[in-house]
Scaffold this motif. Sequence first.
Motif, mmCIF file in Angstrom:
data_model
loop_
_atom_site.group_PDB
_atom_site.id
_atom_site.type_symbol
_atom_site.label_atom_id
_atom_site.label_comp_id
_atom_site.label_asym_id
_atom_site.label_seq_id
_atom_site.Cartn_x
_atom_site.Cartn_y
_atom_site.Cartn_z
ATOM 1 N N TRP A 69 0.833 -1.214 0.000
ATOM 2 C CA TRP A 69 0.000 0.000 0.000
ATOM 3 C C TRP A 69 0.867 1.264 0.000
ATOM 4 C CZ3 TRP A 69 -4.621 -0.162 -1.724
ATOM 5 C CH2 TRP A 69 -5.409 -1.289 -1.521
ATOM 6 N N TRP A 73 0.377 1.197 -4.151
ATOM 7 C CA TRP A 73 -1.022 0.827 -4.393
ATOM 8 C C TRP A 73 -1.986 1.950 -3.997
ATOM 9 C CZ3 TRP A 73 -0.798 -4.519 -1.432
ATOM 10 C CH2 TRP A 73 0.046 -5.386 -2.137
ATOM 11 N N VAL A 74 -1.629 2.650 -2.918
ATOM 12 C CA VAL A 74 -2.565 3.646 -2.386
ATOM 13 C C VAL A 74 -2.881 4.749 -3.399
ATOM 14 C CG1 VAL A 74 -0.909 5.231 -1.302
ATOM 15 C CG2 VAL A 74 -3.097 4.821 -0.201
ATOM 16 N N TRP A 251 -13.453 6.274 4.194
ATOM 17 C CA TRP A 251 -12.115 6.717 4.633
ATOM 18 C C TRP A 251 -11.230 7.058 3.452
ATOM 19 C CZ3 TRP A 251 -7.681 2.994 5.830
ATOM 20 C CH2 TRP A 251 -7.846 1.760 5.192
ATOM 21 N N TRP A 252 -11.514 6.483 2.265
ATOM 22 C CA TRP A 252 -10.686 6.783 1.095
ATOM 23 C C TRP A 252 -11.017 8.134 0.468
ATOM 24 C CZ3 TRP A 252 -6.706 4.106 -1.584
ATOM 25 C CH2 TRP A 252 -6.210 3.009 -0.861
ATOM 26 N N LEU A 257 -6.355 9.959 4.814
ATOM 27 C CA LEU A 257 -6.792 8.563 4.789
ATOM 28 C C LEU A 257 -6.417 7.808 6.055
ATOM 29 C CD1 LEU A 257 -7.611 5.894 3.275
ATOM 30 C CD2 LEU A 257 -5.534 6.132 1.945
ATOM 31 N N GLY A 276 -14.071 3.354 -0.574
ATOM 32 C CA GLY A 276 -13.326 2.378 0.228
ATOM 33 C C GLY A 276 -12.123 1.824 -0.518
ATOM 34 N N THR A 277 -11.528 0.795 0.040
ATOM 35 C CA THR A 277 -10.312 0.187 -0.515
ATOM 36 C C THR A 277 -10.509 -0.197 -1.986
ATOM 37 O OG1 THR A 277 -9.925 -0.700 1.687
ATOM 38 C CG2 THR A 277 -8.610 -1.634 -0.104
ATOM 39 N N VAL A 280 -6.891 -3.488 -6.269
ATOM 40 C CA VAL A 280 -5.546 -3.253 -6.824
ATOM 41 C C VAL A 280 -5.308 -4.065 -8.099
ATOM 42 C CG1 VAL A 280 -3.069 -3.447 -6.359
ATOM 43 C CG2 VAL A 280 -4.607 -2.591 -4.591
#
Length: 397
Positions: A69, A73-74, A251-252, A257, A276-277, A280
Amino acid sequence: MTDLHPLRERAASLDAADPLAALRAEFVLDPDVVAYLDGNSLGRLPVRTQERLATFVRDEWGGRLIRGWSEGWVDLPVVVGDEVGVLVGATAGQTVVADSTSVCLAKALHAAVSLVPGRDRLVVSTADFPTDRYLARRVAEGRGLELMEVDDVAAAIDDRTAVALVSHVDYRTGALLDLPGLTAQVHAAGAVVVWDLCHSAGVVPIDLDAAGVDLAVGCTYKYLNGGPGSPAFLYAASRHHARLEQPLPGWWSADDLFAMADEYRPAPGIRRMLTGTPPVAGLLAVQQGVSLATEAGVPAARAKSEALTAFCIEVLDELGLEVVTPRDPAQRGSHVTVRLHDARAVAERLTDRGVVPDFREPDLLRLGLAPLTTSFGELLDGLTVLAEVLDQVGPVG
Ligand SMILES: Cc1ncc(COP(=O)(O)O)c(C=O)c1O
């Protein structure tokens, strides 16, 4: 039966002169498929995606686990968003890739409504894809707007319109709308526009920034070859960011974050449209497909798409079929649709013989021509099988 053999030489010379012909080798071509005419539903698999995902699984997921992350990835929703942005005329920082098209559309519609207080109508076309109409109804109901489901969106826009939701290319007929013209008309009426670019991203020149589009969404599994269920993109013009409100804050989309703050503060830029998440693996697959579309270039893809659809219509005319797609290349996207009373049976027989089309209720056979992967020879092979199938199923109408 109509003899299509005389067209063989034409198809061969069109392929020989095709500047994008070499790109076919960048995709996995199943030898059992005679003609894949469904790239507008699910694009072919790029060879480089196989390699990228194998590396990701082995080295990044397997090797880096949670550290991945912070090692990149983030940022992928925004990084890949900017890469998609290049294809649709969006400068950096205005596009994210995450969630399905439907979810992105729900967010975009809510955000659009919030931009236009005091107006009470949401306009959508009766020809739009079901998800667009279902969502428009729900958003209108939830936000206290009157929903106008109309055949002609342009004619319905007036000083009560808050938001117009418009599909760039009609998913059934392939008709292409004038994006800059309609956007200007919506703005002149004091409303905002949300464009659905699912059937045009990558194959029709689009300049969202130049046209002043407010919000847009599109999928990445059709002409962008991101793979089944690959995440969609959402564009919001930067002039609106400070006022964008979305219905699924998570949260994203928060300012920080990892602060895990009690109070929600939206991120200042386009990240505020995330939730959200993000997926990936899907984002990395989109990145590969988008890289191929970028290498081809949208103008070249459009030129080949126009030539493919013209050749397709010419052959369908030879077969005496009812083409419902506009004949003016400037008014169509990259698929061609015919009306057949037994379209479902024809589609099934074609599929049995290695020709993959789309069937759309109640009587439409849709042929998606993907300029990066469809050759003129492949198209003619598919239409030759169509001629044979039509001969077997008897008269059509
Ligand atoms: C024009 C259009 N809009 C919206 C969608 C819905 O996309 P998703 O299934 O990614 O939510 C599709 C799917 O094919 C589509 O063609």
